[in-house]
Design a protein around this motif. Structure first.
Motif, PDB file in Angstrom:
ATOM      1  N   VAL A  39      27.074   8.567  61.733  1.00 27.30           N
ATOM      2  CA  VAL A  39      25.425   9.522  62.227  1.00 27.30           C
ATOM      3  C   VAL A  39      24.917  10.304  60.753  1.00 27.30           C
ATOM      4  CG1 VAL A  39      25.401  12.458  62.660  1.00 27.30           C
ATOM      5  CG2 VAL A  39      26.800  10.565  64.081  1.00 27.30           C
ATOM      6  N   VAL A  40      26.017  10.360  59.747  1.00 27.54           N
ATOM      7  CA  VAL A  40      25.736  10.781  58.208  1.00 27.54           C
ATOM      8  C   VAL A  40      24.298   9.826  57.477  1.00 27.54           C
ATOM      9  CG1 VAL A  40      25.937  11.226  55.556  1.00 27.54           C
ATOM     10  CG2 VAL A  40      27.827  12.104  58.019  1.00 27.54           C
ATOM     11  N   VAL A  41      24.681   8.602  57.847  1.00 27.70           N
ATOM     12  CA  VAL A  41      23.869   7.518  57.276  1.00 27.70           C
ATOM     13  C   VAL A  41      22.213   8.109  58.257  1.00 27.70           C
ATOM     14  CG1 VAL A  41      23.050   5.296  56.655  1.00 27.70           C
ATOM     15  CG2 VAL A  41      25.528   6.467  56.485  1.00 27.70           C
ATOM     16  N   VAL A  51      15.639  11.513  57.315  1.00 24.12           N
ATOM     17  CA  VAL A  51      15.329  12.709  56.583  1.00 24.12           C
ATOM     18  C   VAL A  51      14.168  12.199  55.318  1.00 24.12           C
ATOM     19  CG1 VAL A  51      15.537  14.616  55.445  1.00 24.12           C
ATOM     20  CG2 VAL A  51      16.800  14.039  57.375  1.00 24.12           C
ATOM     21  N   ASN A  52      14.494  11.160  54.705  1.00 21.76           N
ATOM     22  CA  ASN A  52      14.448  10.756  53.856  1.00 21.76           C
ATOM     23  C   ASN A  52      13.513   9.670  54.071  1.00 21.76           C
ATOM     24  OD1 ASN A  52      15.631  11.632  50.723  1.00 21.76           O
ATOM     25  ND2 ASN A  52      17.169  11.301  52.410  1.00 21.76           N
ATOM     26  N   LYS A  53      12.758   9.670  55.429  1.00 23.57           N
ATOM     27  CA  LYS A  53      11.884   8.956  56.031  1.00 23.57           C
ATOM     28  C   LYS A  53      11.798   7.322  55.463  1.00 23.57           C
ATOM     29  CE  LYS A  53       8.962  11.876  56.578  1.00 23.57           C
ATOM     30  NZ  LYS A  53       7.255  12.895  56.766  1.00 23.57           N
ATOM     31  N   ILE A  54      13.097   6.627  54.926  1.00 20.11           N
ATOM     32  CA  ILE A  54      13.714   5.076  54.619  1.00 20.11           C
ATOM     33  C   ILE A  54      14.271   4.374  55.624  1.00 20.11           C
ATOM     34  CG2 ILE A  54      13.522   5.905  52.666  1.00 20.11           C
ATOM     35  CD1 ILE A  54      15.617   6.146  52.098  1.00 20.11           C
ATOM     36  N   MET A  55      14.127   4.594  57.001  1.00 21.06           N
ATOM     37  CA  MET A  55      14.994   3.979  58.025  1.00 21.06           C
ATOM     38  C   MET A  55      13.713   2.497  58.230  1.00 21.06           C
ATOM     39  SD  MET A  55      17.540   3.259  60.600  1.00 21.06           S
ATOM     40  CE  MET A  55      17.766   5.059  60.586  1.00 21.06           C
ATOM     41  N   MET A  87      16.587  -5.881  61.386  1.00 22.14           N
ATOM     42  CA  MET A  87      17.236  -5.460  63.073  1.00 22.14           C
ATOM     43  C   MET A  87      18.697  -4.490  62.575  1.00 22.14           C
ATOM     44  SD  MET A  87      19.409  -9.007  64.281  1.00 22.14           S
ATOM     45  CE  MET A  87      20.466  -9.163  62.807  1.00 22.14           C
ATOM     46  N   MET A  88      18.456  -4.968  61.045  1.00 25.35           N
ATOM     47  CA  MET A  88      20.261  -4.016  61.509  1.00 25.35           C
ATOM     48  C   MET A  88      19.720  -2.306  61.372  1.00 25.35           C
ATOM     49  SD  MET A  88      22.170  -5.923  59.939  1.00 25.35           S
ATOM     50  CE  MET A  88      23.515  -4.530  58.884  1.00 25.35           C
ATOM     51  N   GLY A  89      18.445  -1.639  61.251  1.00 22.86           N
ATOM     52  CA  GLY A  89      18.623  -0.759  61.653  1.00 22.86           C
ATOM     53  C   GLY A  89      18.055  -0.206  62.786  1.00 22.86           C
ATOM     54  N   ALA A  90      17.570  -1.468  63.469  1.00 24.66           N
ATOM     55  CA  ALA A  90      17.270  -0.810  65.537  1.00 24.66           C
ATOM     56  C   ALA A  90      18.771  -0.627  65.059  1.00 24.66           C
ATOM     57  CB  ALA A  90      16.748  -2.356  66.036  1.00 24.66           C
TER      58      ALA A  90
END
Length: 434
Positions: free
Chosen positions: A30-32, A38-42, A46-49
């Motif tokens: 959750v924190v990550v 918030v920093n718009k770096i998602m 595949m890892m992000g999704a």
């Protein structure tokens, strides 16, 4: 002493879980997620999704389990699948999360990967004699359900003021056409070639019926699950007929030795058969999932599946259901379930009732015909009701709501075969009336 208390507290917290994830690990996730959002770096990969889908799906599943009444109607599936659709519709999910999940679901064919693993894992671990007996009966029941569903749905629509033409071709047939890609889309193309209407307009008008039909089938699956719990004699808990049910204990999470190598071999078999299906589709235009289904069912019926792969199928099935199903349902809700389409039908009462009556007639027909043929009526009705679902995504949600994921092979028969029969029949009949 204080250190011992702290250790005890940490151990207690570690025993708390969100799904199968220990609470401390989930909180770190959750924190990550918040830091990346918030920093718009998602990361749009595949890892992000998978991270986003995991974060939301398991907490939504927990919410669905604890909502009174709804939890008896497949609540966790409804919440995990349809709440994300609503959140996207209202723009209440971060845009970066929507983009990441949507790109992953639409560009990587993850649903087909899931279905391939589930079908191969389930069939490989299934009793051969049971499979032989059940397959022929399920096809007969499917044909009867298509006829009854068409007659009942069209009749109810006419009683509510719809014309027979509108009720059958634009409400009933889309529900039983096998989903969106294999059902609503070819139907709209076929209709457009026969009547003076744009294909896009036809597709937009029948898509809501497909979506809501799937939702109604999910609710019925939850009710059937509840019925099976109250009357155990009506259900095989994942089997359609009496047989050697040793594999069911394994599939349901009983004691079974996990052999990673055997599981990986079975997974490679699933991927290989799917790729074979892609080649066959290129040659004779037969959908890859059908080729996969026919190949593995044929091999199992002929006794060609080695014991090691059968054992690997147990573990592969469990991994797929426990680890992949909830995140995949969330992805389906975000990327493949337009909330606006569902809302359109809710405002059209005659169409809403017609959809409900069509799905109900299919479920009841499958229940009673299955019972007459010596099959477990609860499991039969859940498997066959997938013909009124949203294709592969609908079958996933319906079986998850009924806690009968081991019936995916039979659900695919209902979806693919039932859908092909209905698309062909509907286009042929329209050609006679226009």
């Amino acid at each position: 002493m204080e250190e011992k208390k702290q250790q005890t507290f940490f151990e207690k917290v570690s025993k708390l879980k969100i799904g199968f994830i220990p609470l401390p690990i989930y909180l770190i996730l959750v924190v990550v997620y918040l830091l990346l959002t918030v920093n718009k770096i998602m990361p749009n990969d595949m890892m992000g999704a998978i991270g986003v889908m995991t974060l939301f799906s398991f907490i939504l599943e927990e919410v669905g389990k604890h909502i009174p009444i709804l939890n008896s109607l497949g609540g966790k599936v409804l919440v995990v699948t349809f709440l994300p659709s609503f959140l996207v519709y209202k723009s209440w999910l971060p845009e970066s999360s929507i983009e990441t999940v949507t790109a992953f679901m639409k560009n990587n064919n993850f649903l087909s990967f899931f279905i391939a693993l589930l079908i191969v894992g389930s069939i490989c671990s299934m009793n051969r004699k049971t499979l032989l007996k059940a397959s022929s009966r399920i096809i007969l029941i499917l044909i009867i359900c298509d006829v009854v569903g068409a007659l009942v749905g069209t009749g109810v629509g006419m009683l509510l003021g719809l014309s027979a033409f509108e009720a059958f071709f634009f409400v009933v047939a889309p529900i039983m056409a096998g989903g969106v890609g294999e059902g609503a889309l070819p139907l709209s193309i076929g209709y457009a070639g026969l009547i003076a209407t744009q294909q896009a307009d036809i597709f937009a008008s029948i898509l809501p019926c497909v979506m809501l039909g799937s939702l109604v089938a999910v609710i019925f699956a939850g009710l059937l699950k509840k019925l099976g719990e109250k009357h155990p004699e009506l259900t095989g808990n994942g089997q359609l007929i009496d047989g050697d049910d040793e594999h069911l204990d394994n599939l349901k999470g009983g004691k079974v030795d996990v052999d990673i190598e055997k599981m990986l071999v079975t997974g490679v078999l699933a991927i290989t058969l799917y790729l074979l299906g892609v080649w066959v589709n290129h040659v004779i235009h037969l959908p890859a999932p059908i080729v996969l289904l026919v190949a593995v069912m044929g091999a199992k019926m002929l006794g060609w599946i080695p014991k090691d792969i059968e054992n690997g199928g147990h573990s592969l099935y469990s991994l797929t259901v426990k680890g992949i199903t909830p995140p995949l349902l969330f992805g389906v809700g975000v990327a493949m379930t337009p909330w606006g389409s569902l809302v359109k039908v809710f405002t059209h009462v005659p169409m809403l009732i017609t959809i409900f009556a069509t799905v109900l007639s299919i479920v009841l027909t499958a229940y009673f015909v299955g019972k007459a043929l010596g099959m477990y009526p609860v499991d039969t009705a859940i498997a066959v009701s997938c013909c009124s679902g949203q294709g592969g995504t609908g079958a996933l949600a319906i079986l998850a709501a009924g806690d009968r994921m081991e019936l995916m092979p039979f659900a695919q028969v209902s979806v693919r075969l039932g859908g092909a029969m209905m698309v062909t029949t509907a286009i042929f009949l329209m050609s006679l009336f226009v």
